[in-house]
Design an enzyme around this catalytic site. Structure first.
Site, PDB file in Angstrom:
ATOM      1  N   CYS A   1       0.841  -1.192   0.000  1.00 25.40           N
ATOM      2  CA  CYS A   1       0.000   0.000   0.000  1.00 25.40           C
ATOM      3  C   CYS A   1       0.879   1.244   0.000  1.00 25.40           C
ATOM      4  O   CYS A   1       1.738   1.412   0.873  1.00 25.40           O
ATOM      5  CB  CYS A   1      -0.900  -0.029   1.235  1.00 25.40           C
ATOM      6  N   GLU A   2       0.685   2.141  -0.945  1.00 25.02           N
ATOM      7  CA  GLU A   2       1.526   3.333  -1.014  1.00 25.02           C
ATOM      8  C   GLU A   2       1.163   4.360   0.057  1.00 25.02           C
ATOM      9  O   GLU A   2       1.902   5.320   0.254  1.00 25.02           O
ATOM     10  CB  GLU A   2       1.452   3.969  -2.399  1.00 25.02           C
ATOM     11  N   HIS A   3       0.051   4.144   0.757  1.00 26.89           N
ATOM     12  CA  HIS A   3      -0.333   5.076   1.827  1.00 26.89           C
ATOM     13  C   HIS A   3       0.347   4.742   3.152  1.00 26.89           C
ATOM     14  O   HIS A   3       0.620   5.638   3.952  1.00 26.89           O
ATOM     15  CB  HIS A   3      -1.859   5.049   2.018  1.00 26.89           C
ATOM     16  N   HIS A   4       0.624   3.435   3.381  1.00 25.72           N
ATOM     17  CA  HIS A   4       1.204   3.026   4.663  1.00 25.72           C
ATOM     18  C   HIS A   4       2.400   2.094   4.529  1.00 25.72           C
ATOM     19  O   HIS A   4       3.018   1.734   5.536  1.00 25.72           O
ATOM     20  CB  HIS A   4       0.133   2.343   5.530  1.00 25.72           C
TER      21      HIS A   4
ATOM     22  N   GLN B   1      -4.778  -0.574  -5.285  1.00 27.14           N
ATOM     23  CA  GLN B   1      -5.279  -1.721  -6.039  1.00 27.14           C
ATOM     24  C   GLN B   1      -5.953  -1.311  -7.347  1.00 27.14           C
ATOM     25  O   GLN B   1      -5.862  -2.017  -8.348  1.00 27.14           O
ATOM     26  CB  GLN B   1      -6.241  -2.540  -5.169  1.00 27.14           C
TER      27      GLN B   1
ATOM     28  N   HIS C   1      -5.858  -6.165   2.579  1.00 30.82           N
ATOM     29  CA  HIS C   1      -5.016  -4.994   2.803  1.00 30.82           C
ATOM     30  C   HIS C   1      -4.620  -4.915   4.279  1.00 30.82           C
ATOM     31  O   HIS C   1      -5.479  -4.812   5.158  1.00 30.82           O
ATOM     32  CB  HIS C   1      -5.767  -3.716   2.400  1.00 30.82           C
TER      33      HIS C   1
ATOM     34  N   CYS D   1      -3.273  -2.498   5.723  1.00 29.14           N
ATOM     35  CA  CYS D   1      -3.583  -1.181   6.284  1.00 29.14           C
ATOM     36  C   CYS D   1      -4.974  -1.153   6.909  1.00 29.14           C
ATOM     37  O   CYS D   1      -5.298  -0.249   7.692  1.00 29.14           O
ATOM     38  CB  CYS D   1      -3.447  -0.092   5.218  1.00 29.14           C
TER      39      CYS D   1
END
Length: 223
Positions: free
Chosen positions: A114-117, A155, A183, A185
């Site tokens: 995940c590019e956010h976390h 995704q 996920h 996250c």
């Protein structure tokens, strides 16, 4: 030239470039100015700082080599799909046998982040296409999924990149891609809900117009 009786296209139909797909990752223009060895060196230093900021003793036997392990893992393994030089070389075969009905490759495992976390996304991909002039080796579909997954992702973008790549390579709009993933996250932070999954799908051409073909790609993920 032929391989196992099939005409093989000697020239790669695709170029190792980040620009040939529409759904692009948010990379800077200078993303590849540093070589891999320098990136490992810099990440090693930064991750050592993170460990020390968290309060760990970086001289302890159990953790002293962690910055090096993480740096090499980032560059050489889990994020190697960022660099286009790592893109798998894909050859296609002329469709000499006139196969023009759907081909489905199901339950392709993948791991992304995940590019956010920067925590794992793990799941399976179902991919189908209707051949026109070319067909592709089945293992190459797996390798392309893995290549686009091995980078910080969302995704939705990953789904689009796989579809666009296969459509470009095979020169056909008749492609469908379904991803189902868990996920971290969601499961290990935030709402901390275990067991949920995320389903994304995109269908083009005849794959979009035929509900039976769409059902195969969607339903096989639940078996």
């Amino acid at each position: 030239m032929k391989l196992n009786g099939n005409a093989l296209l000697l020239e790669n139909k695709i170029v190792n470039s980040i620009d040939h797909v529409v759904a692009r990752n948010p990379l800077r223009d200078d993303a590849f100015d540093k070589d891999e060895a320098l990136k490992i060196k810099l990440i090693r230093k930064k991750f050592k700082d993170i460990i020390e900021i968290l309060g760990f003793d970086i001289t302890h036997d159990s953790i002293k080599d962690t910055p090096d392990r993480v740096a090499k893992m980032y560059v050489n393994e889990i994020f190697k799909g960022i660099n286009p030089v790592n893109k798998p070389k894909v050859t296609v075969f002329k469709n000499e046998y006139g196969y023009h009905t759907p081909l489905m490759e199901l339950n392709i495992p993948f791991t992304s982040f995940c590019e956010h976390h920067f925590v794992p996304i793990q799941g399976k991909a179902n991919i189908g296409y209707i051949p026109k002039d070319y067909v592709i080796g089945l293992s190459k579909i797996h390798r392309l999924v893995d290549f686009y997954a091995r980078r910080p992702q969302v995704q939705e973008r990953l789904t689009m990149q796989i579809l666009q790549e296969i459509s470009l390579i095979l020169d056909t709009e008749d492609v469908g891609v379904v991803l189902k993933a868990n996920h971290s996250c969601i499961s290990c932070r935030g709402v901390k809900n275990m067991g949920s999954s995320t389903l994304t799908s995109v269908f083009r051409g005849k794959m979009d117009n035929d509900p039976n073909l769409k059902a195969i790609l969607l339903d096989k993920n639940y078996q």
